[in-house]
Scaffold this motif. Sequence first.
Motif, PDB file in Angstrom:
ATOM      1  N   ASP A 236       0.823  -1.206   0.000  1.00 47.24           N
ATOM      2  CA  ASP A 236       0.000   0.000   0.000  1.00 47.24           C
ATOM      3  C   ASP A 236       0.862   1.262   0.000  1.00 47.24           C
ATOM      4  O   ASP A 236       0.953   1.970  -1.002  1.00 47.24           O
ATOM      5  CB  ASP A 236      -0.932  -0.007   1.207  1.00 47.24           C
ATOM      6  CG  ASP A 236      -1.965   1.109   1.154  1.00 47.24           C
ATOM      7  OD1 ASP A 236      -2.442   1.417   0.046  1.00 47.24           O
ATOM      8  OD2 ASP A 236      -2.296   1.668   2.208  1.00 47.24           O
ATOM      9  N   GLN A 240       2.613   3.049  -3.330  1.00 49.99           N
ATOM     10  CA  GLN A 240       2.190   4.398  -3.700  1.00 49.99           C
ATOM     11  C   GLN A 240       3.384   5.334  -3.840  1.00 49.99           C
ATOM     12  O   GLN A 240       3.457   6.143  -4.768  1.00 49.99           O
ATOM     13  CB  GLN A 240       1.219   4.961  -2.667  1.00 49.99           C
ATOM     14  CG  GLN A 240       0.635   6.312  -3.080  1.00 49.99           C
ATOM     15  CD  GLN A 240       0.124   7.113  -1.914  1.00 49.99           C
ATOM     16  OE1 GLN A 240       0.778   7.231  -0.883  1.00 49.99           O
ATOM     17  NE2 GLN A 240      -1.072   7.659  -2.052  1.00 49.99           N
ATOM     18  N   SER A 251       0.315  -1.229 -11.405  1.00 52.90           N
ATOM     19  CA  SER A 251      -0.097  -1.038 -10.014  1.00 52.90           C
ATOM     20  C   SER A 251      -1.227  -2.002  -9.684  1.00 52.90           C
ATOM     21  O   SER A 251      -1.978  -2.424 -10.573  1.00 52.90           O
ATOM     22  CB  SER A 251      -0.546   0.401  -9.754  1.00 52.90           C
ATOM     23  OG  SER A 251      -1.698   0.706 -10.518  1.00 52.90           O
ATOM     24  N   ALA A 253      -3.879  -2.640  -6.186  1.00 60.76           N
ATOM     25  CA  ALA A 253      -4.207  -2.313  -4.796  1.00 60.76           C
ATOM     26  C   ALA A 253      -4.299  -3.584  -3.949  1.00 60.76           C
ATOM     27  O   ALA A 253      -4.790  -4.614  -4.414  1.00 60.76           O
ATOM     28  CB  ALA A 253      -5.536  -1.559  -4.738  1.00 60.76           C
ATOM     29  N   MET A 279      -3.333   3.180  -1.712  1.00 60.73           N
ATOM     30  CA  MET A 279      -3.753   2.655  -3.017  1.00 60.73           C
ATOM     31  C   MET A 279      -5.263   2.459  -2.995  1.00 60.73           C
ATOM     32  O   MET A 279      -5.808   1.861  -2.066  1.00 60.73           O
ATOM     33  CB  MET A 279      -3.054   1.321  -3.305  1.00 60.73           C
ATOM     34  CG  MET A 279      -1.528   1.411  -3.367  1.00 60.73           C
ATOM     35  SD  MET A 279      -0.909   2.440  -4.708  1.00 60.73           S
ATOM     36  CE  MET A 279      -1.484   1.505  -6.145  1.00 60.73           C
TER      37      MET A 279
END
Length: 292
Positions: A236, A240, A251, A253, A279
């Motif tokens: 996370d 980021q 990317s 999450a 995220m």
Amino acid sequence: MPFAIFRCCPTSQFLRYYETSTNAVLSKLDVSIIDVEAFNCCGYPLKSTDKLAYLLASVRNLAVASRKGLDVVTLCNCCFQSLKLANSIMMRDASMRDRISRMLQKEGLVYTEDIRIRHLFEVLLEDIGIDAIKNRLVTTYEDLKIATHYGCHLLRPSPMMQFDDPVAPRRFDDLVELTGAQSISWKSKLDCCGAPAWGVHDALSIRLTRQKINDAKAGGADFLCVACVYCQLQFDRVQQRHMAISPNGASLAPVLYTQLLGLAMGIEPGELGLDQQCMDASGLTAFVKESV
């Protein structure tokens, strides 16, 4: 029987939503938990630098729980391994056991071998059971693909952890799939997330994280799903931070398992902390289908 919940130090500072989502899920499952104010750090940060200080910190928690007659349930894989390792050392090293026991006596604490250290997943699988959890679901997921990240300490060293097959684990995947989500097969599923190297060798840390994200994306995952505090922070916050530097990279999450399960149990996204991550994980709600 209630459990003494061991939340892990960073949760109160960086992952409060792990605490609130766990509280909400266990409440829905009628599991009684007790926050023990006398608990201290599991000793994990000291494990490689001061063995005695690590053991005293870790075993003290076990003695506190033992005095209350409670099993210890952890949210974090690192805490899980630290507590189990300390218990293992105390059982097989008589000299160290005597030394730590003398230190504990200053507080009137006594270490006992019968204390049980358990991961949250073990409570869900063994005390509650998959069928019972399914009966508490109000929705399920449709077309949601999840990459489970077990984390190093949940599985290894396997003779001590005894959570699952360290080479071909399934228990976390089973917990994911009871929600209706699909747990995908992916290349670096059992590799380290990179968190232990952060702050020591950042380039290596990021490289490990990037590789896992790329492999999970290649496997078709919509989200990573984790259980460990440090793994969640890596996927996370660190992800980021890296995306701000290299915005063209892939990317993905992460979501905590308690968030994944909690949403399927009808718990509000805000209570689960889906809006508190770095995220964006709010897209998880789009995969919820009609009430079951």
